[in-house]
Design a protein around this motif. Structure first.
Motif, PDB file in Angstrom:
ATOM      1  N   LEU A 178      30.859  28.520  41.602  1.00  0.00           N
ATOM      2  CA  LEU A 178      32.268  28.356  41.273  1.00  0.00           C
ATOM      3  C   LEU A 178      33.015  29.678  41.441  1.00  0.00           C
ATOM      4  CD1 LEU A 178      34.202  26.171  40.258  1.00  0.00           C
ATOM      5  CD2 LEU A 178      33.804  27.021  37.948  1.00  0.00           C
TER       6      LEU A 178
ATOM      7  N   GLY B 125      30.056  22.546  49.625  1.00  0.00           N
ATOM      8  CA  GLY B 125      30.439  22.463  48.216  1.00  0.00           C
ATOM      9  C   GLY B 125      29.348  22.904  47.270  1.00  0.00           C
TER      10      GLY B 125
ATOM     11  N   THR C 288      43.327  34.495  48.126  1.00  0.00           N
ATOM     12  CA  THR C 288      44.326  33.737  48.870  1.00  0.00           C
ATOM     13  C   THR C 288      45.691  33.973  48.237  1.00  0.00           C
ATOM     14  OG1 THR C 288      42.679  32.059  49.374  1.00  0.00           O
ATOM     15  CG2 THR C 288      44.976  31.438  49.659  1.00  0.00           C
TER      16      THR C 288
ATOM     17  N   VAL D  24      43.329  32.514  53.115  1.00  0.00           N
ATOM     18  CA  VAL D  24      42.040  31.912  52.756  1.00  0.00           C
ATOM     19  C   VAL D  24      40.913  32.662  53.457  1.00  0.00           C
ATOM     20  CG1 VAL D  24      40.614  29.846  52.968  1.00  0.00           C
ATOM     21  CG2 VAL D  24      42.998  29.638  52.259  1.00  0.00           C
TER      22      VAL D  24
ATOM     23  N   TYR E 128      34.394  30.212  44.945  1.00  0.00           N
ATOM     24  CA  TYR E 128      35.652  29.513  45.199  1.00  0.00           C
ATOM     25  C   TYR E 128      36.793  30.178  44.437  1.00  0.00           C
ATOM     26  CZ  TYR E 128      32.726  25.864  47.204  1.00  0.00           C
ATOM     27  OH  TYR E 128      31.839  25.191  47.975  1.00  0.00           O
TER      28      TYR E 128
ATOM     29  N   GLY F 229      37.940  34.506  51.849  1.00  0.00           N
ATOM     30  CA  GLY F 229      36.625  34.061  52.297  1.00  0.00           C
ATOM     31  C   GLY F 229      35.772  35.219  52.769  1.00  0.00           C
TER      32      GLY F 229
ATOM     33  N   LEU G  93      29.519  27.054  51.195  1.00  0.00           N
ATOM     34  CA  LEU G  93      30.953  26.876  50.955  1.00  0.00           C
ATOM     35  C   LEU G  93      31.428  25.541  51.495  1.00  0.00           C
ATOM     36  CD1 LEU G  93      32.656  30.291  51.751  1.00  0.00           C
ATOM     37  CD2 LEU G  93      32.605  29.106  49.572  1.00  0.00           C
TER      38      LEU G  93
ATOM     39  N   ILE H   2      37.890  33.239  46.289  1.00  0.00           N
ATOM     40  CA  ILE H   2      38.682  32.862  47.473  1.00  0.00           C
ATOM     41  C   ILE H   2      40.094  32.528  47.014  1.00  0.00           C
ATOM     42  CG2 ILE H   2      38.982  31.162  49.302  1.00  0.00           C
ATOM     43  CD1 ILE H   2      36.013  30.986  49.562  1.00  0.00           C
ATOM     44  N   GLY H   3      40.183  31.781  45.918  1.00  0.00           N
ATOM     45  CA  GLY H   3      41.497  31.401  45.393  1.00  0.00           C
ATOM     46  C   GLY H   3      42.319  32.618  45.011  1.00  0.00           C
TER      47      GLY H   3
END
Lengths: 503, 290
Positions: free
Chosen positions: A217, A213, A227, A190, A220, A194, A210, A223-224
């Motif tokens: 989008l 929230g 990750t 992550v 995020y 990040g 971040l 990051i996904g």
């Protein structure tokens, strides 16, 4: 007899045969080419921790490269008001790339191309000199895998403890270790994802967004994605990435030759190998005591004693493993070392080993690297902070006016790369014109001064008319010149005047 | 399929399917697990897709799915979003004077972009995509403005049109001197020579002399005694190098015979006042207007 006791018996047997405190490992080179099949499930590798110069070097390189990756976006760089204060920033929304004192526009992407070419040439040169040092030390796959193995070792223990744990039934302790290992990996993953997104937005602002929230989008999502890739490539796939996915091991074979350094088992010194007990004579045998420590240390699951092979990333951990053993048996270091196969041949033939760093190949790579670097440096030093693009109207190509004169229209783009607004002077040379004016600018003849805001492009329409007496017979090239009267900086762009058909 | 039919190929260690052609046996190699996994995942995905997205055609309409997704609605939403995003600049454009727009670079850029798009949609069919015009359709890049080339003039022409259905339309009509029998062919020939002479080109001196009175009687009311035209009637200047219906003697003669006049529709009610403003600014920018 369960697996545990069986393993202990094996270790005990191995201890028996060893000498001078050297434990003979039962490690198998699972990726030995003779063992590879087309369809095969992955056999786990449990690299053993080694101590030595190359291990220290690898820790240092890991610390430096990871620090660069994670902390670079947080370096601040004051560019004055209205400009981002992040030292390294890819500002996609405003189409700018910032690197400390350098600011690049999309049309200057050739600097990035140049850097990539330079990077490729440097890796060619490094490969020709020292073999796969990129693979062994600096490649992100190597660095993150090394980091993941380090975490694994911290939680589950070294090689033999990990093998034991794998074979154990699922107890609470095993579950706890596995959960904490994968959690730690996920945290690192992550953070990797990040860190990536901070290169594309103001880091402190984005960090706040971040956590509240409010970030986009895509932030995020990236990051996904990172990750997932970090976790699966560094944690789960590891050496398979290098062996099956990466094209570089195939390509680099073309960049090296017999004189390039490579992690090499000195078979001339090591063979014939065999167990050695304390006090036994070394006469008539090689220095390799077949303790398999080099295999146990290998993160790629190979046996370096099989010679150079595609799977070897030249991480040099087997050198440290072997040197430790050589210390214990009282022999000189360097049974496995950075060496070349030709040197082994030379030693066998009774010649002195040689290291030929200056060769046609290295001279060529070095020379080309230097030339490209020089061109880039020159291009960068002479880089303009103003720019001029001229697009001649093609529809219509020319316009006949009521008095018979002919007018051509041009779209003029004025670029101001600097951080302050500038008044630029636009002139034309090589064409006798009746009128030259830029729509929206008041001056109608001669020099035209146009104010271009800081870090912006201004697009304007210019009209050039020539009366019938001065009209050229054929189309004529001429020059637009843009000058900054304050600094004397000047750029020129060629264009064309089309007089049209006679009527 | 019974167990005793199973035959394992000794070389690869894989079962055969039992099929054999001329001694060549087919191996029953299993699909790669990752491939099979993705295949099953796709099936699961498609079931989910049927539930949440529009999927199946029915006799009347189709299954809408839980998300009630519709590309038509999305487009409408996007257009609405675009309109609201442009609202600020649009309302500034509506309230600003022409001079103010011209002197404000941001507003000018916005007006030019909008004007260019509107020109492509509405004006290009007649005036050409580059506003270069063609025979009978004025070139908007040059310095000839039949009804005036100031911003306000252009704006008015676009609003009311020329010979259009608008009550305030720009209106004038050149008589069809030949077709309607007002002038005899010989007189038209003489007048043609006279117009050629007006535009500083060599002409038959005798014909010019004969036509002087004809021009004064029939043409000067609109085109002026000196032939320099009159914007009140959109009457073109006959002394310059610009010819809407062509400048050769043949073309001039045809125009006297037919008295053609083009029609430009009124754009009031079809385009918003802001769009007409933008169009005027765009057209004015092409050749610098007046």
């Amino acid at each position: 007899m369960n697996a545990h006791t069986k393993l202990n018996a094996t270790i005990a047997a191995a201890m028996d045969e060893a000498a001078n405190g050297v434990v003979r490992s039962d490690a198998e080179a699972i990726n030995r080419s003779a063992k590879q099949a087309f369809y095969k499930a992955r056999v786990p590798i449990y690299p053993k921790l080694v101590h030595g110069f190359y291990r220290k070097l690898k820790w240092a390189v890991m610390a430096i490269t990871l620090s660069i990756y994670y902390f670079t976006p947080w370096i601040r760089w004051d560019r004055g008001p209205g400009a981002p204060s992040q030292a390294v920033l890819v500002d996609l929304a405003h189409e700018r790339f910032y690197f400390f004192f350098i600011e690049l526009w999309p049309q200057e992407v050739y600097y990035i191309t140049g850097l990539l070419i330079l990077a490729a040439l440097s890796i060619f040169l490094a490969s020709a000199l020292f073999g796969r040092i990129w693979c062994g030390y600096a490649c992100p796959q190597t660095v993150w895998t090394d980091l993941f193995i380090y975490v694994e070792r911290m939680i589950e223990g070294d090689r033999s403890a990990r093998i034991r744990l794998d074979k154990e039934p699922w107890t609470a302790g095993k579950i706890a270790k596995r959960v904490s290992k994968h959690s730690a990996w996920l945290v690192i993953s992550v953070l990797t994802g990040g860190a990536w997104i901070f290169y594309f937005a103001d880091a402190p602002t984005l960090a706040r967004q971040l956590f509240t929230g409010e970030a986009a989008l895509t932030a995020y999502a990236f990051i996904g994605i990172f990750t997932f890739t970090t976790y699966s490539l560094g944690g789960l796939m590891r050496e398979q990435v290098c062996i099956y996915m990466c094209p570089w091991p195939r390509i680099q074979a073309a960049m090296t030759d017999a004189e390039a350094l490579s992690v090499t088992y000195r078979s001339d010194r090591g063979e014939p190998r065999g167990f050695h007990k304390k006090g036994q004579s070394w006469e008539g045998r090689g220095a390799c005591i077949d303790c398999n420590q080099c295999v146990a240390a290998c993160p790629m699951g190979i046996d370096i004693r099989d010679g150079a092979q595609l799977e070897c990333i030249n991480c040099a951990l087997c050198i440290d493993a072997c040197d430790e053993v050589m210390d214990k048996v009282g022999l000189a270091h360097g049974l496995i070392a950075y060496d070349t196969d030709v040197n082994i041949q030379r030693r066998k033939a009774g010649e002195k080993p040689r290291f030929q760093f200056v060769r046609a190949r290295t001279i060529l790579y070095g020379g080309v690297t230097a030339v490209v670097a020089a061109i880039m440096l020159f291009a960068f030093m002479t880089r303009h902070t103003i720019g001029l693009d001229v697009l001649r109207d093609r529809n219509p190509n020319y316009v006949r006016l009521s008095d018979g004169s002919v007018r051509n229209g041009y779209t003029i783009k004025l670029l101001n790369h600097s951080g302050h607004p500038r008044s630029l002077e636009l002139t034309i040379d090589g064409l006798k014109v009746t009128s030259f004016n830029v729509i929206g600018e008041h001056d109608t003849k001669g020099d035209i001064n146009i104010l271009v805001p800081a870090d912006k492009v201004r697009s304007l329409r210019a009209l050039i008319a020539i009366e019938p007496a001065d009209l050229p017979k054929e189309r004529r090239e001429f020059t637009f010149t843009l000058k900054d009267p304050a600094s004397g900086e000047k750029v020129e762009t060629r264009s064309m005047f089309i007089p049209g058909g006679g009527q | 399929m019974t167990d005793h039919n199973k035959e394992v190929d000794s070389h690869s260690g894989t079962e055969t399917t039992g099929h054999e052609w001329d001694g060549i046996k087919e191996l029953n190699t299993p699909l790669p697990r990752w491939w099979l996994g993705i295949f099953y995942a796709c099936i699961v995905w498609s079931i989910g897709y049927w539930v949440v997205m529009p999927a199946w055609p029915m006799i009347n309409g189709y299954t809408h799915g839980m998300l009630n997704h519709s590309q038509r609605v999305n487009v409408a939403n996007d257009i609405a979003a675009l309109k609201s995003a442009r609202h600020a600049s649009e309302s500034k454009l509506a309230s600003a004077s022409m001079d103010h727009i011209q002197s404000n670079p941001d507003l000018l850029q916005f007006a030019l972009a909008e004007g260019k798009a509107a020109f492509g949609d509405n004006c290009a069919p007649c005036h050409g995509s580059g506003a270069q015009g063609s025979k009978g359709y004025p070139n908007l890049n040059d310095d000839v403005w039949l009804w005036g080339g100031k911003l306000a003039d252009i704006q008015h022409t676009i609003t009311v049109g020329v010979r259009s259905t608008s009550a305030e339309t720009r209106q004038s009509q050149m008589p069809a001197f030949g077709k309607d029998g007002i002038l005899k062919p010989a007189q038209i020939r003489d007048l043609t020579e006279y117009v050629v002479a007006l535009s500083h080109r060599p002409a038959n001196a005798a014909a010019v002399k004969r036509a002087r009175q004809l021009f004064s009687d029939n043409c000067a009311a609109c085109h002026g005694e000196d032939g320099k035209g009159n914007r009140e009637f959109g009457a073109p200047n006959l002394t310059d190098a610009d010819w809407l219906y062509g400048g050769s003697p043949q073309e001039i003669s045809t125009q006297i015979y037919l008295g053609r006049g083009g029609v430009m529709p009124t754009w009031q009610g079809r385009l918003s006042p802001e769009t007409i403003k933008s169009l005027a600014i765009y057209v004015h920018s092409l050749g610098g207007g007046e």
